[in-house]
Design an enzyme around this catalytic site. Structure first.
Site, PDB file in Angstrom:
ATOM      1  N   LYS A  96       0.671  -1.154   0.063  1.00  0.00           N
ATOM      2  CA  LYS A  96      -0.008  -0.023   0.051  1.00  0.00           C
ATOM      3  C   LYS A  96       0.749   1.084  -0.135  1.00  0.00           C
ATOM      4  O   LYS A  96       2.371   1.188   0.479  1.00  0.00           O
ATOM      5  CB  LYS A  96      -0.815   0.138   1.447  1.00  0.00           C
ATOM      6  CG  LYS A  96      -1.950  -1.301   1.240  1.00  0.00           C
ATOM      7  CD  LYS A  96      -3.030  -1.507  -0.006  1.00  0.00           C
ATOM      8  CE  LYS A  96      -3.837  -2.388   0.021  1.00  0.00           C
ATOM      9  NZ  LYS A  96      -3.257  -3.897   0.333  1.00  0.00           N
TER      10      LYS A  96
HETATM   11  C1  LIG Z   1      -9.685  -3.356  -1.729  1.00  0.00           C
HETATM   12  C2  LIG Z   1      -9.256  -3.975  -0.577  1.00  0.00           C
HETATM   13  N1  LIG Z   1      -9.739  -4.430   0.590  1.00  0.00           N
HETATM   14  C3  LIG Z   1      -9.429  -5.046   1.709  1.00  0.00           C
HETATM   15  C4  LIG Z   1      -7.963  -5.454   1.688  1.00  0.00           C
HETATM   16  C5  LIG Z   1      -7.432  -6.238   2.836  1.00  0.00           C
HETATM   17  O1  LIG Z   1      -6.423  -5.670   3.405  1.00  0.00           O
HETATM   18  P1  LIG Z   1      -5.532  -6.503   4.311  1.00  0.00           P
HETATM   19  O2  LIG Z   1      -4.486  -7.362   3.234  1.00  0.00           O
HETATM   20  O3  LIG Z   1      -4.659  -5.612   5.036  1.00  0.00           O
HETATM   21  O4  LIG Z   1      -6.311  -7.592   4.980  1.00  0.00           O
HETATM   22  C6  LIG Z   1      -7.270  -5.384   0.445  1.00  0.00           C
HETATM   23  C7  LIG Z   1      -5.861  -5.822   0.367  1.00  0.00           C
HETATM   24  O5  LIG Z   1      -5.099  -5.473  -0.350  1.00  0.00           O
HETATM   25  C8  LIG Z   1      -7.884  -4.531  -0.660  1.00  0.00           C
HETATM   26  O6  LIG Z   1      -7.160  -4.385  -1.908  1.00  0.00           O
END
Ligand SMILES: Cc1ncc(COP(=O)(O)O)c(C=O)c1O
Length: 372
Positions: free
Chosen positions: A184
């Site tokens: 990110k």
């Molecule tokens: C659109 C979206 N929502 C939620 C997430 C979930 O985040 P995490 O990987 O920190 O659990 C991601 C992860 O890339 C994402 O791209």
């Protein structure tokens, strides 16, 4: 062969080490340390919100947001078919029903023109997910939500530093969420944040994050929660990263612009839109969608690029094609042709914060060579 270009590599050359050392020297490594609250208080206003609740990851942020809104059995939640499975976890676990919408072929976000037709008397919320660097068109979503009295969960996991019509992404939902995974714009290793202007909702998320311990009777619980706490070490890294957000966004935009330049005229692949009338792309990732008549699908192209030393990742597999969800009897007979094509033909090129211009040129040349 020259060095392999990883699909993602974060940039950790600011104050991250200093804050981490502070955690170790002070002994504050758990979620009780001071950086957690500092990170929340710095991040929330940065995205135009009153309250921030730091959590273990972006998936937990969504889980807690859905639970805090009280969504449960029989409630319908509308969301894009083309997204990550994190979006449906708590909807499904709570007994609520995910209702899908196909994608816009140019922005790859939910096609908001199809939204109204999916609203029923059971609809309780819309999950607006911003995909890959361009926000979803929020105004029609907010208007429908107002008209029908629906909550909006804004998944801004990929959208740190992005704006929609000049307002920060993350400022639009009844509750909005972020991820700080290392790919990110801001990372904490693993991590996430829930933001809202509603003090009650934020307090509920705070409690859900911490197993719903009660201040007076600590080990007596009135509700089931999660241990989704962020550690002081993660928050320290987050603080260091947050101070460079504008620089990171500018850096990604330069990378995106260079990819656009070196891939211009590549007739075999659709490139991301550089802008819409409501936002300039921040290129969370640089995605490409191969034309169906180019003779290759994403899987074949990614294998060939790996041989050429270029790391890639496939696009999301749409929710209605997920075996785990179909086994639950969801989405039988439903088709979302744009999302299906994005999945079959789409992937992204190296896009990490540490990526160098010469690596972008090499990755782009490798893609062009596939069709030479
Ligand atoms: C659109 C979206 N929502 C939620 C997430 C979930 O985040 P995490 O990987 O920190 O659990 C991601 C992860 O890339 C994402 O791209």
């Amino acid at each position: 062969m020259s060095e392999f270009i990883p699909v993602n590599e974060p940039l950790l050359d600011g104050d991250e080490k200093k804050y981490l050392l502070e955690c170790i020297e002070s002994g504050w490594i758990s979620s009780e340390g001071p950086f957690v609250r500092q990170f929340e208080e710095a991040f929330a206003p940065r995205v135009g919100r009153k309250h921030g609740v730091a959590v273990a990851n972006g998936t937990a942020a969504l889980d807690l947001a859905v639970d805090a809104l009280g969504l449960g059995p029989g409630d319908e939640v509308i969301l894009p078919a083309f997204t990550i499975i994190s979006c449906v976890h708590q909807i499904v676990r709570s007994g609520a029903i995910p209702v899908l919408v196909d994608s816009d072929p140019l922005t790859w976000n939910m096609d908001v023109g199809q939204l109204a037709s999916r609203i029923t008397s059971r609809t309780k919320a819309i999950m607006a997910v911003h995909i890959y660097g361009l926000p979803v068109d929020m105004d029609p979503i907010l208007e429908l939500a107002r008209k029908h009295g629906l909550a909006v969960i804004e998944d801004a996991a990929e959208m740190h530093g992005q704006t929609y019509k000049g307002k920060p992404c993350g400022s639009f939902g009844t509750v909005s969420t972020f991820s700080f995974y290392p790919n990110k714009h801001l990372t904490t290793g693993e991590g996430g944040m829930i933001v809202s202007d509603d003090p009650q909702l934020a307090e509920t998320c705070r409690s859900l994050r911490n197993l719903c311990f009660q201040p007076q009777k600590r080990f007596v619980h009135e509700r089931l929660g999660w241990n989704a706490r962020m550690t002081n070490m993660q928050a320290g890294i987050g603080l260091a990263q947050l101070s460079r957000l504008d620089e990171f966004v500018a850096r990604k935009r330069r990378m995106g612009a260079l990819y656009q330049e070196v891939l211009a005229g590549c007739s075999h692949a659709q490139l991301p839109l550089a802008r819409t009338d409501y936002a300039d792309n921040i290129y969370w990732v640089f995605g490409v969608v191969l034309r169906e008549d180019c003779g290759m699908d994403a899987e074949a192209a990614m294998a060939a690029l790996a041989k050429a030393g270029v790391g890639t990742r496939p696009f999301f597999c749409p929710m209605h094609l997920q075996p785990v969800l179909r086994r639950l009897g969801l989405f039988a007979g439903e088709e979302y042709p744009v999302a299906e094509r994005l999945y079959k033909q789409g992937f992204y090129l190296p896009s990490g914060m540490a990526l160098r211009p010469d690596q972008i040129e090499r990755a782009a040349a490798a893609l062009r060579n596939l069709f030479a």
